[in-house]
Design a protein around this motif. Sequence first.
Motif, PDB file in Angstrom:
ATOM      1  N   LEU A  84       0.774  -1.459  -0.331  1.00  0.00           N
ATOM      2  CA  LEU A  84       0.060   0.286   0.391  1.00  0.00           C
ATOM      3  C   LEU A  84       1.079   1.326  -0.274  1.00  0.00           C
ATOM      4  N   GLU A  85       1.129   2.029  -0.985  1.00  0.00           N
ATOM      5  CA  GLU A  85       1.327   3.409  -0.016  1.00  0.00           C
ATOM      6  C   GLU A  85       0.189   4.581   0.202  1.00  0.00           C
ATOM      7  N   LEU A  86       0.730   4.735   1.085  1.00  0.00           N
ATOM      8  CA  LEU A  86       0.160   5.848   1.516  1.00  0.00           C
ATOM      9  C   LEU A  86       0.824   7.242   1.019  1.00  0.00           C
ATOM     10  N   LEU A  87      -0.257   8.201   0.491  1.00  0.00           N
ATOM     11  CA  LEU A  87       0.223   9.840  -0.311  1.00  0.00           C
ATOM     12  C   LEU A  87      -0.870  10.398   0.626  1.00  0.00           C
ATOM     13  N   HIS A  88       0.164  11.830   0.786  1.00  0.00           N
ATOM     14  CA  HIS A  88       0.085  13.468   2.100  1.00  0.00           C
ATOM     15  C   HIS A  88       0.440  14.280   1.033  1.00  0.00           C
ATOM     16  N   PRO A  89      -0.325  14.934   0.611  1.00  0.00           N
ATOM     17  CA  PRO A  89      -0.133  16.669   0.035  1.00  0.00           C
ATOM     18  C   PRO A  89       1.335  17.170   0.363  1.00  0.00           C
ATOM     19  N   LEU A  90       1.791  17.970  -0.301  1.00  0.00           N
ATOM     20  CA  LEU A  90       3.118  17.996  -0.118  1.00  0.00           C
ATOM     21  C   LEU A  90       3.565  19.323  -1.349  1.00  0.00           C
ATOM     22  N   GLY A  91       2.307  20.668   0.446  1.00  0.00           N
ATOM     23  CA  GLY A  91       1.877  21.443  -0.677  1.00  0.00           C
ATOM     24  C   GLY A  91       0.648  22.101  -1.375  1.00  0.00           C
ATOM     25  N   ASP A  92       0.265  23.180  -1.162  1.00  0.00           N
ATOM     26  CA  ASP A  92      -1.550  23.523  -1.745  1.00  0.00           C
ATOM     27  C   ASP A  92      -1.319  22.926  -3.532  1.00  0.00           C
ATOM     28  N   LYS A  93      -0.001  23.199  -3.950  1.00  0.00           N
ATOM     29  CA  LYS A  93      -0.537  22.576  -5.074  1.00  0.00           C
ATOM     30  C   LYS A  93      -0.496  20.888  -5.464  1.00  0.00           C
ATOM     31  N   SER A  94      -0.127  20.050  -4.569  1.00  0.00           N
ATOM     32  CA  SER A  94      -0.092  19.136  -4.547  1.00  0.00           C
ATOM     33  C   SER A  94      -1.292  17.921  -4.985  1.00  0.00           C
ATOM     34  N   PRO A  95      -1.601  17.270  -6.412  1.00  0.00           N
ATOM     35  CA  PRO A  95      -2.405  16.634  -6.520  1.00  0.00           C
ATOM     36  C   PRO A  95      -3.287  16.124  -5.857  1.00  0.00           C
ATOM     37  N   ILE A  96      -2.815  15.682  -4.546  1.00  0.00           N
ATOM     38  CA  ILE A  96      -3.467  14.842  -3.832  1.00  0.00           C
ATOM     39  C   ILE A  96      -4.543  16.074  -2.837  1.00  0.00           C
ATOM     40  N   SER A  97      -4.116  17.444  -2.327  1.00  0.00           N
ATOM     41  CA  SER A  97      -4.496  17.843  -2.240  1.00  0.00           C
ATOM     42  C   SER A  97      -6.344  18.057  -2.796  1.00  0.00           C
ATOM     43  N   GLY A  98      -6.121  18.290  -4.217  1.00  0.00           N
ATOM     44  CA  GLY A  98      -7.496  18.442  -4.973  1.00  0.00           C
ATOM     45  C   GLY A  98      -8.599  17.215  -3.988  1.00  0.00           C
ATOM     46  N   PHE A  99      -7.448  16.241  -4.774  1.00  0.00           N
ATOM     47  CA  PHE A  99      -8.703  14.778  -4.298  1.00  0.00           C
ATOM     48  C   PHE A  99      -8.475  14.275  -2.938  1.00  0.00           C
ATOM     49  N   LEU A 100      -7.766  15.645  -1.244  1.00  0.00           N
ATOM     50  CA  LEU A 100      -8.660  14.937  -0.255  1.00  0.00           C
ATOM     51  C   LEU A 100      -9.704  16.250  -0.229  1.00  0.00           C
ATOM     52  N   GLN A 101      -9.993  17.637  -1.236  1.00  0.00           N
ATOM     53  CA  GLN A 101     -10.703  18.542  -0.628  1.00  0.00           C
ATOM     54  C   GLN A 101     -11.842  17.830  -0.892  1.00  0.00           C
ATOM     55  N   LYS A 102     -12.156  16.433  -2.208  1.00  0.00           N
ATOM     56  CA  LYS A 102     -13.290  16.155  -2.446  1.00  0.00           C
ATOM     57  C   LYS A 102     -13.463  14.900  -1.282  1.00  0.00           C
ATOM     58  N   ASN A 103     -12.334  13.909  -1.052  1.00  0.00           N
ATOM     59  CA  ASN A 103     -12.781  13.259  -0.241  1.00  0.00           C
ATOM     60  C   ASN A 103     -12.006  13.462   1.364  1.00  0.00           C
ATOM     61  N   LYS A 104     -12.886  14.392   1.928  1.00  0.00           N
ATOM     62  CA  LYS A 104     -12.175  14.392   3.047  1.00  0.00           C
ATOM     63  C   LYS A 104     -11.635  13.758   3.999  1.00  0.00           C
ATOM     64  N   ALA A 105     -12.394  12.255   4.425  1.00  0.00           N
ATOM     65  CA  ALA A 105     -11.625  11.167   4.582  1.00  0.00           C
ATOM     66  C   ALA A 105     -10.129  10.231   3.938  1.00  0.00           C
ATOM     67  N   GLY A 106     -10.745  10.675   3.145  1.00  0.00           N
ATOM     68  CA  GLY A 106      -9.150  10.349   1.751  1.00  0.00           C
ATOM     69  C   GLY A 106     -10.076   8.899   1.593  1.00  0.00           C
ATOM     70  N   GLY A 107      -8.890   8.106   0.934  1.00  0.00           N
ATOM     71  CA  GLY A 107      -9.389   6.898   0.079  1.00  0.00           C
ATOM     72  C   GLY A 107      -8.646   6.668  -1.762  1.00  0.00           C
ATOM     73  N   MET A 108      -8.922   5.194  -2.490  1.00  0.00           N
ATOM     74  CA  MET A 108      -7.946   4.635  -2.867  1.00  0.00           C
ATOM     75  C   MET A 108      -8.113   5.406  -3.798  1.00  0.00           C
ATOM     76  N   HIS A 109      -6.769   6.391  -4.308  1.00  0.00           N
ATOM     77  CA  HIS A 109      -6.209   7.261  -4.837  1.00  0.00           C
ATOM     78  C   HIS A 109      -5.704   6.191  -6.365  1.00  0.00           C
ATOM     79  N   HIS A 110      -4.664   5.223  -7.163  1.00  0.00           N
ATOM     80  CA  HIS A 110      -4.702   4.755  -7.767  1.00  0.00           C
ATOM     81  C   HIS A 110      -4.320   3.243  -7.680  1.00  0.00           C
ATOM     82  N   ILE A 111      -4.012   2.589  -8.184  1.00  0.00           N
ATOM     83  CA  ILE A 111      -3.078   1.400  -8.553  1.00  0.00           C
ATOM     84  C   ILE A 111      -1.514   1.322  -9.708  1.00  0.00           C
ATOM     85  N   CYS A 112      -1.119   0.545  -9.056  1.00  0.00           N
ATOM     86  CA  CYS A 112      -0.003   0.399  -9.675  1.00  0.00           C
ATOM     87  C   CYS A 112       0.934  -0.250 -10.911  1.00  0.00           C
TER      88      CYS A 112
END
Length: 164
Positions: A84-112
């Motif tokens: 599992l890869e846990l992702l957390h935003p690094l800065g306001d321009k992070s694509p993960i910031s936008g994801f977390l704005q829509k999904n406040k509790a987090g969630g599955m982001h991608h598969i590799c």
Amino acid sequence: GFLTRLQLSARPVGILPSPKSFSQHIPSCLWKLGRLNHVAIAVPDLGRAQSLYRDVLGAQVSEAVALPEHGVCTVFVELGNTKLELLHPLGDKSPISGFLQKNKAGGMHHICIEVDDIKAAMTELKKKQIRILSEEPKIGAHGKPVIFLHPKDCHGVLVELEQA
């Protein structure tokens, strides 16, 4: 008796085609998909997520690593057969910031998924009208080239391909 009536009323179930018949419909490629490398989960609190997997579930959990070129901080949770890869935003321009704005509790982001030839995969996928989210591969969290495929072209799933 009852068992005979049950057997007679049961509808026959279709038999799945053999793996060989599946492969007959897949065109040969210059590249091959490999194993599932990881499932990425966006988390609003990286420390709490690390603690859940390490302290509650007993998994081996890496230290956090900042990847400024991707705008994320990552932690890997070893599962034996994958990660599992846990992702957390690094800065306001992070694509993960936008994801977390829509999904406040987090969630599955991608598969590799690993591929044996990322350049050949890119060439063939472009020919098949699969959008790739960058012109060239970037170096991912494992120090290997990666690309991302547009989720609208992959049935709603953001797919990362990583050079094996």
